[in-house]
Design a protein around this motif. Structure first.
Motif, PDB file in Angstrom:
ATOM      1  N   THR A  48       5.488 -15.279  41.429  1.00  0.00           N
ATOM      2  CA  THR A  48       4.167 -16.173  41.541  1.00  0.00           C
ATOM      3  C   THR A  48       3.271 -15.632  40.314  1.00  0.00           C
ATOM      4  N   ILE A  49       3.025 -14.449  40.271  1.00  0.00           N
ATOM      5  CA  ILE A  49       2.131 -13.860  39.281  1.00  0.00           C
ATOM      6  C   ILE A  49       2.599 -14.018  37.841  1.00  0.00           C
ATOM      7  N   ALA A  50       3.974 -13.705  37.570  1.00  0.00           N
ATOM      8  CA  ALA A  50       4.755 -14.022  36.547  1.00  0.00           C
ATOM      9  C   ALA A  50       4.743 -15.487  36.051  1.00  0.00           C
ATOM     10  N   PHE A  51       4.721 -16.360  37.075  1.00  0.00           N
ATOM     11  CA  PHE A  51       4.873 -17.833  36.577  1.00  0.00           C
ATOM     12  C   PHE A  51       3.332 -18.024  36.200  1.00  0.00           C
ATOM     13  N   VAL A  52       2.464 -17.570  36.678  1.00  0.00           N
ATOM     14  CA  VAL A  52       1.097 -18.087  36.452  1.00  0.00           C
ATOM     15  C   VAL A  52       0.798 -17.405  34.895  1.00  0.00           C
ATOM     16  N   LEU A  53       1.049 -16.118  34.768  1.00  0.00           N
ATOM     17  CA  LEU A  53       1.253 -15.716  33.421  1.00  0.00           C
ATOM     18  C   LEU A  53       1.882 -16.481  32.111  1.00  0.00           C
ATOM     19  N   ILE A  54       3.076 -16.809  32.684  1.00  0.00           N
ATOM     20  CA  ILE A  54       3.922 -17.618  31.641  1.00  0.00           C
ATOM     21  C   ILE A  54       3.229 -19.146  31.559  1.00  0.00           C
ATOM     22  N   PHE A  55       2.583 -19.734  32.436  1.00  0.00           N
ATOM     23  CA  PHE A  55       2.081 -20.809  32.332  1.00  0.00           C
ATOM     24  C   PHE A  55       1.020 -20.804  31.468  1.00  0.00           C
ATOM     25  N   PHE A  56       0.223 -19.514  31.682  1.00  0.00           N
ATOM     26  CA  PHE A  56      -1.004 -19.279  30.713  1.00  0.00           C
ATOM     27  C   PHE A  56      -0.533 -19.227  29.292  1.00  0.00           C
ATOM     28  N   LEU A  57       0.439 -18.459  29.020  1.00  0.00           N
ATOM     29  CA  LEU A  57       0.816 -18.314  27.646  1.00  0.00           C
ATOM     30  C   LEU A  57       1.011 -19.752  27.150  1.00  0.00           C
ATOM     31  N   TYR A  58       1.774 -20.429  28.037  1.00  0.00           N
ATOM     32  CA  TYR A  58       2.348 -21.913  27.534  1.00  0.00           C
ATOM     33  C   TYR A  58       1.083 -22.614  26.920  1.00  0.00           C
ATOM     34  N   ALA A  59       0.125 -22.719  28.006  1.00  0.00           N
ATOM     35  CA  ALA A  59      -1.053 -23.473  27.915  1.00  0.00           C
ATOM     36  C   ALA A  59      -1.747 -22.949  26.780  1.00  0.00           C
ATOM     37  N   VAL A  60      -1.785 -21.857  26.509  1.00  0.00           N
ATOM     38  CA  VAL A  60      -2.733 -21.322  25.184  1.00  0.00           C
ATOM     39  C   VAL A  60      -2.039 -21.791  24.096  1.00  0.00           C
ATOM     40  N   TYR A  61      -0.469 -21.872  24.066  1.00  0.00           N
ATOM     41  CA  TYR A  61       0.301 -22.077  22.674  1.00  0.00           C
ATOM     42  C   TYR A  61       0.216 -23.503  22.452  1.00  0.00           C
ATOM     43  N   ASN A  62       0.157 -24.285  23.683  1.00  0.00           N
ATOM     44  CA  ASN A  62       0.388 -25.726  23.534  1.00  0.00           C
ATOM     45  C   ASN A  62      -0.935 -26.332  24.222  1.00  0.00           C
TER      46      ASN A  62
END
Length: 134
Positions: A48-62
């Motif tokens: 869950t923590i990893a997914f939130v971090l990945i989503f955050f990076l995706y959100a910042v990039y896009n």
């Protein structure tokens, strides 16, 4: 007089205790289902923590396409895709965790059985000799 077989066996058992004994003690202290469930719970939290971090990076990039999707009132579609991706990610993560820790548990149990066989053999060696029991 020194018995070389006893020395070799005792050295092998001591090396096992020092290196692999710590990992195997977990398998000795837990039932299989409890051991795997515990590890899957830890894995759930980490995933869950990893997914939130990945989503955050995706959100910042896009950021721009993401904001466009949110403001276009297509929020339900966005949330549905987000939840689908999370469930898919979590299912894959937990499946891999279950397989890995099941394998580790079985391997630790096999090693523990071999260790106990070595201890019984050593005990029999001391019982047969009689000179060390004085």
């Amino acid at each position: 007089m020194l018995n070389e077989k006893k020395i070799r066996l005792m050295t092998k058992l001591a090396l096992y205790e020092k290196n692999e004994g710590k990992e195997s003690s977990k398998a000795r202290n837990w039932f299989r289902a409890d051991y795997i469930s515990r590890e899957m719970l830890v894995s759930f939290i980490c995933a869950t923590i990893a997914f939130v971090l990945i989503f955050f990076l995706y959100a910042v990039y896009n950021l721009e396409p993401l904001l466009t999707a949110i403001y276009s009132r297509d929020i339900f579609s966005f949330v549905r895709r987000f939840l689908f991706a999370y469930i898919l990610f979590l299912a894959a993560f937990l499946l891999i965790t279950g397989l890995v820790y099941s394998y580790r548990f079985n391997r630790a149990r096999r090693r523990l059985r071999a260790y106990y066989r070595g201890l019984r053999k050593l005990s029999q060696m001391y019982g047969d000799d009689g000179s060390e029991n004085k």
